[in-house]
Design an enzyme around this catalytic site. Structure first.
Site, PDB file in Angstrom:
ATOM      1  N   GLU A 160      11.593   9.775  44.367  1.00  0.00           N
ATOM      2  CA  GLU A 160      12.627  10.691  43.857  1.00  0.00           C
ATOM      3  C   GLU A 160      13.383  10.167  42.623  1.00  0.00           C
ATOM      4  O   GLU A 160      14.607  10.189  42.585  1.00  0.00           O
ATOM      5  CB  GLU A 160      13.624  11.024  44.976  1.00  0.00           C
ATOM      6  CG  GLU A 160      12.965  11.647  46.194  1.00  0.00           C
ATOM      7  CD  GLU A 160      13.952  12.032  47.293  1.00  0.00           C
ATOM      8  OE1 GLU A 160      15.142  11.698  47.200  1.00  0.00           O
ATOM      9  OE2 GLU A 160      13.509  12.679  48.263  1.00  0.00           O
ATOM     10  N   HIS A 239       8.710  19.855  51.324  1.00  0.00           N
ATOM     11  CA  HIS A 239       9.692  20.401  52.272  1.00  0.00           C
ATOM     12  C   HIS A 239       9.941  21.852  51.868  1.00  0.00           C
ATOM     13  O   HIS A 239      10.550  22.103  50.826  1.00  0.00           O
ATOM     14  CB  HIS A 239      11.009  19.616  52.196  1.00  0.00           C
ATOM     15  CG  HIS A 239      10.874  18.186  52.613  1.00  0.00           C
ATOM     16  ND1 HIS A 239      10.625  17.821  53.922  1.00  0.00           N
ATOM     17  CD2 HIS A 239      10.956  17.032  51.918  1.00  0.00           C
ATOM     18  CE1 HIS A 239      10.570  16.498  53.999  1.00  0.00           C
ATOM     19  NE2 HIS A 239      10.762  15.990  52.791  1.00  0.00           N
ATOM     20  N   GLU A 268       5.375  14.683  53.201  1.00  0.00           N
ATOM     21  CA  GLU A 268       6.511  14.931  54.108  1.00  0.00           C
ATOM     22  C   GLU A 268       6.570  16.399  54.504  1.00  0.00           C
ATOM     23  O   GLU A 268       7.642  17.012  54.568  1.00  0.00           O
ATOM     24  CB  GLU A 268       7.830  14.523  53.430  1.00  0.00           C
ATOM     25  CG  GLU A 268       7.836  13.086  52.960  1.00  0.00           C
ATOM     26  CD  GLU A 268       9.160  12.640  52.352  1.00  0.00           C
ATOM     27  OE1 GLU A 268      10.181  13.340  52.509  1.00  0.00           O
ATOM     28  OE2 GLU A 268       9.166  11.575  51.706  1.00  0.00           O
TER      29      GLU A 268
END
Ligand code: XIL
Length: 447
Positions: A160, A239, A268
């Site tokens: 990130e 996500h 994820e």
């Protein structure tokens, strides 16, 4: 020479893996059925993983579901900086070791998550000046990767580092602010030297489709590849929810990264929702990965909805009771596997019946019963309606009645087949004959 502790553990685990492989080879019929996520994904040369929390491993159903279905494990929080180096130079690996040991002893691979990230970062890191911070970052990478050397198939080296929104800029963090753009490159070079066997990944979110943020990551990876900075893969967190749905150009985006010569991984995955809509979204993700040769595996961000970081959105493949959701069946099917209808983990065939009075006048009323399928699709349903004496039912629609005294048993006319979570309704008119009392609607049974 003294072997480091993890090295000994790994040797022992490798022995167990060999036994597990032999056992699997002895059950070829089972392997052919591909009735788990892991075995179906293996049939496509991919891994299927889950984020794992050490503190749930003691729960029998959690461990059983993990062990049965998944071939890769990512420690959900246990390898993060705050968990592994809470104060400078003193490493704590107990919780991460529990996840790694569990995974290895069941023949699962381990993804490493994550080395350099602005979040879940202990406060001491933010107090360092540039030179010290560089040393601390490299020390952290060496400490973690050294401890697990040879045991991690892919590491999220940097997580990130880019900002959300349209700018494509780097995110402010101690690393970015003190060391500049070059911290990412330095982290990858340090990581390569620390464990040459591990695939080194850059991981991020909101980079799943083609957009300003993924364009910026793409430019960085392209630059790294052209200058020989060691990067092997890009992780797409994935996500998803209604505000951030599965992008229509997901596959194209994965493919353009793969075309730079790196693997891509879905790292994820979770998709908020339920029933057939959630299942369809999961299918899109699996299909996109399977369409890209270098998409080497998928990790869902947890085993069960009840422990998801977004538990309110029920975003995973198993419900809070470890029952397989429609999304599970969709993923298994998309991976080319097939479920056994008698499987104990399958959702139970069920329905509910809800009554409302839709119209009321002096001599009569209309009632409506809505039938809703539970977590599994159904092919028929039965509900009972008892009208209190002296009432009588004068007509009924969208259902087929049979009578025993004043108990009306209603079965479908045309509307027996319902997808998981879907509804239908039947209606009826009652002559009050002097009584306006409500009918009793009995529980629904489904088949
Ligand atoms: C989340 C965990 O699931 C939570 O338990 C924790 O409280 C916060 O972090 N991006 C990442 C993951 O890379 O590490 C995050 O995991 C979810 C978003």
């Amino acid at each position: 020479m003294t072997m480091p502790l993890r090295c000994l553990a790994r040797t022992a685990a490798a022995g167990l893996v060999a036994v597990a492989a032999l056992t699997a080879a002895g059950h070829t019929a089972e392997a052919e059925a591909a009735d788990t996520l892991g075995s179906a994904a293996a049939g496509q040369d991919r891994y299927f993983g889950a984020a794992v929390a050490a503190n749930h491993l003691g729960e029998a159903d959690y461990a059983a579901t993990l062990d049965r279905e998944f071939t890769s494990a990512t420690p959900e929080n246990e390898m993060k900086w705050d968990a592994t180096e809470p104060s400078r130079g003193s490493f704590t690996f107990a919780a991460a070791d529990r996840v790694v040991d569990h995974a290895q002893s069941r023949g699962m691979d381990v993804r490493g998550h994550t080395l350099v990230w602005h979040s879940q970062l202990p406060s001491w890191v933010g107090t360092l000046g540039a030179a010290d911070l560089r040393t601390a970052m490299n020390g952290h990478i060496n400490g973690l990767m050294g401890h697990y050397k040879g045991e991690i198939h892919s590491w999220d080296v940097v997580n990130e580092a880019f900002q959300d929104g349209g700018s494509g800029a780097r995110r402010s963090s101690p690393f970015q602010d003190r060391l500049g753009d070059g911290f990412i490159e330095e982290a990858f070079r340090t990581a390569r030297a620390a464990d040459p066997a591990a695939k080194l990944c850059y991981n991020d979110y909101n980079t799943d489709g083609v957009n300003a943020k993924s364009n910026a990551v793409y430019a960085m990876v392209k630059d790294f590849r052209s200058r020989g900075v060691p990067i092997d893969c890009v992780g797409f967190q994935s996500h998803f929810n209604s505000a951030s749905p599965v992008p229509a150009d997901y596959r194209q985006n994965l493919q353009r990264f793969a075309d730079l010569g790196v693997d891509v991984q879905i790292t994820e995955l979770d998709i908020e929702g339920s029933g057939s809509a959630q299942a369809a979204d999961y299918t899109k993700v699996v299909d996109a990965c399977l369409a890209v040769d270098r998409c080497t595996g998928i990790t869902v961000w947890g085993v069960t909805d009840k422990y998801s970081w977004r538990s309110g959105g029920t975003p995973l493949l198993f419900d809070g009771d470890y029952r397989k959701k429609p999304a599970y069946d969709a993923v298994l099917t998309a991976l080319g596997g097939s479920g056994d209808p008698g499987d104990p983990g399958d959702p139970t065939v069920s329905c509910t019946a809800a009554y409302t009075r839709t119209a009321d006048w002096s001599s009569g009323y209309n009632g409506q019963v809505t039938i809703t399928a539970g977590d599994a699709p159904i092919s028929s349903w039965t509900a009972t309606v008892t009208v209190p004496s002296p009432q009588s039912v004068s007509s009924l629609w969208n259902g087929t009645p049979t009578w025993t005294g004043n108990v009306m048993t209603v079965r479908p006319s045309w509307n027996g087949t319902l997808a998981a979570g879907a509804s239908t309704s039947f209606g009826f008119t009652v002559a009050k004959n002097g009584s306006g009392a409500a009918p009793t609607v009995g529980g629904c049974t489904a088949s």
